[in-house]
Write an enzyme that holds these catalytic residues in place. Structure first.
Site, mmCIF file in Angstrom:
data_model
loop_
_atom_site.group_PDB
_atom_site.id
_atom_site.type_symbol
_atom_site.label_atom_id
_atom_site.label_comp_id
_atom_site.label_asym_id
_atom_site.label_seq_id
_atom_site.Cartn_x
_atom_site.Cartn_y
_atom_site.Cartn_z
ATOM 1 N N CYS A 1 0.833 -1.206 0.000
ATOM 2 C CA CYS A 1 0.000 0.000 0.000
ATOM 3 C C CYS A 1 0.863 1.249 0.000
ATOM 4 O O CYS A 1 1.719 1.423 0.867
ATOM 5 C CB CYS A 1 -0.912 -0.011 1.226
ATOM 6 S SG CYS A 1 -1.860 1.504 1.439
ATOM 7 N N GLU B 1 1.425 -0.353 -6.897
ATOM 8 C CA GLU B 1 1.363 0.900 -6.131
ATOM 9 C C GLU B 1 2.801 1.279 -5.775
ATOM 10 O O GLU B 1 3.523 0.483 -5.157
ATOM 11 C CB GLU B 1 0.511 0.728 -4.879
ATOM 12 C CG GLU B 1 -0.949 0.466 -5.189
ATOM 13 C CD GLU B 1 -1.845 0.551 -3.961
ATOM 14 O OE1 GLU B 1 -1.394 1.096 -2.922
ATOM 15 O OE2 GLU B 1 -2.993 0.081 -4.045
ATOM 16 N N CYS C 1 18.884 -3.959 8.260
ATOM 17 C CA CYS C 1 19.989 -3.993 7.308
ATOM 18 C C CYS C 1 21.337 -3.802 7.991
ATOM 19 O O CYS C 1 22.372 -4.070 7.386
ATOM 20 C CB CYS C 1 19.802 -2.912 6.249
ATOM 21 S SG CYS C 1 18.407 -3.200 5.149
ATOM 22 N N ASP D 1 -3.348 -7.423 2.238
ATOM 23 C CA ASP D 1 -3.474 -6.789 0.927
ATOM 24 C C ASP D 1 -2.912 -7.750 -0.113
ATOM 25 O O ASP D 1 -1.699 -7.993 -0.162
ATOM 26 C CB ASP D 1 -2.701 -5.466 0.887
ATOM 27 C CG ASP D 1 -3.310 -4.400 1.772
ATOM 28 O OD1 ASP D 1 -4.544 -4.430 1.970
ATOM 29 O OD2 ASP D 1 -2.567 -3.538 2.279
ATOM 30 N N TYR E 1 0.294 -4.971 -5.060
ATOM 31 C CA TYR E 1 0.979 -4.874 -3.774
ATOM 32 C C TYR E 1 2.348 -5.560 -3.786
ATOM 33 O O TYR E 1 2.958 -5.752 -2.737
ATOM 34 C CB TYR E 1 0.120 -5.488 -2.668
ATOM 35 C CG TYR E 1 -1.218 -4.810 -2.510
ATOM 36 C CD1 TYR E 1 -1.309 -3.481 -2.124
ATOM 37 C CD2 TYR E 1 -2.410 -5.500 -2.756
ATOM 38 C CE1 TYR E 1 -2.543 -2.856 -1.990
ATOM 39 C CE2 TYR E 1 -3.643 -4.884 -2.616
ATOM 40 C CZ TYR E 1 -3.697 -3.563 -2.237
ATOM 41 O OH TYR E 1 -4.916 -2.942 -2.102
ATOM 42 N N CYS F 1 -3.344 1.493 6.889
ATOM 43 C CA CYS F 1 -2.242 1.128 5.992
ATOM 44 C C CYS F 1 -1.077 0.672 6.838
ATOM 45 O O CYS F 1 -0.112 1.415 7.067
ATOM 46 C CB CYS F 1 -1.823 2.296 5.095
ATOM 47 S SG CYS F 1 -0.760 1.764 3.733
ATOM 48 N N TYR G 1 -6.996 4.161 -10.186
ATOM 49 C CA TYR G 1 -6.865 3.325 -8.999
ATOM 50 C C TYR G 1 -7.768 2.106 -9.101
ATOM 51 O O TYR G 1 -7.366 0.986 -8.767
ATOM 52 C CB TYR G 1 -7.207 4.150 -7.758
ATOM 53 C CG TYR G 1 -7.104 3.377 -6.462
ATOM 54 C CD1 TYR G 1 -5.871 2.929 -6.001
ATOM 55 C CD2 TYR G 1 -8.238 3.108 -5.697
ATOM 56 C CE1 TYR G 1 -5.769 2.219 -4.804
ATOM 57 C CE2 TYR G 1 -8.147 2.410 -4.505
ATOM 58 C CZ TYR G 1 -6.911 1.970 -4.066
ATOM 59 O OH TYR G 1 -6.808 1.268 -2.887
#
Length: 203
Positions: free
Chosen positions: A47, A90, A202, A125, A130, A193, A78
């Site tokens: 999203c 997206e 990382c 989602d 996605y 969201c 959309y």
């Protein structure tokens, strides 16, 4: 049929870009403004509402926008993108000052704040819109993206995750999302969201 509904007709919109850029709600600049010396990067990580917020909160980022990339149709809406039939993802467009934040640092934001092993989904989602993808604007970005994924994959494996499904592709045509999607979580602070971070870093 899609979810019991008639399959919508997807068409190429031959007219110019359907959505014209507006002013950025956080930075106050026109969203199509040129920033001398800046670079542009594109991130698809589920999203785009939550993803855009992550990047506008990152030091060194000058502008962000929600949009669509990686599909076969021109000027997708959309509603069309959400069918999964256009092939678009997206995507967040990030304009950044490379003297203040590196592309590699932006890759860390990308990798640490979604699950790059889920294929065409992020959590609940589900759909190709996605998917996880890096759309690169230079060979330097592409090399950095491939290196970051190669380094991050073993860390995810140690944590019990599967192989990374993120694709690295030269940036195709960018299409602005509709105005109501831009900086959505500033307009609707409690909007749905979620960030699907794995907890793997990382560092």
């Amino acid at each position: 049929m899609i979810f019991g509904r008639p399959t919508p007709q997807i068409v190429d919109h031959d007219q110019p870009q359907l959505v014209m850029p507006c002013y950025h709600r956080i930075f106050g600049d026109p969203m199509d403004r040129d920033f001398p010396g800046a670079q542009v990067a594109y991130f698809a990580m589920g999203c785009f509402w939550g993803a855009e917020k992550l990047f506008w909160q990152t030091d060194g980022v000058l502008s962000t926008a929600a949009g669509y990339m990686g599909g076969s149709n021109r000027n997708p809406t959309y509603e069309e993108t959400c069918t999964g039939l256009t092939g678009h993802a997206e995507t967040v467009r990030v304009v950044f000052d490379p003297s203040k934040v590196s592309y590699r640092q932006l890759l860390a934001v990308f990798l640490e704040n979604h699950d790059p092993t889920q294929g065409d989904r992020q959590g609940n989602d589900v759909g190709s819109q996605y998917r996880s993808a890096l759309f690169t604007t230079s060979e330097e970005q592409a090399a950095a993206a491939r290196d970051a994924l190669a380094e991050f994959g073993p860390k995810l494996a140690v944590a019990g995750y599967g192989p990374i499904t993120t694709t690295v592709e030269p940036a195709p045509q960018w299409y602005w999302a509709e105005d109501y999607h831009q900086q959505y979580l500033d307009r609707v602070p409690n909007g749905y969201c979620p960030v699907h971070a794995t907890g793997v870093t990382c560092g």
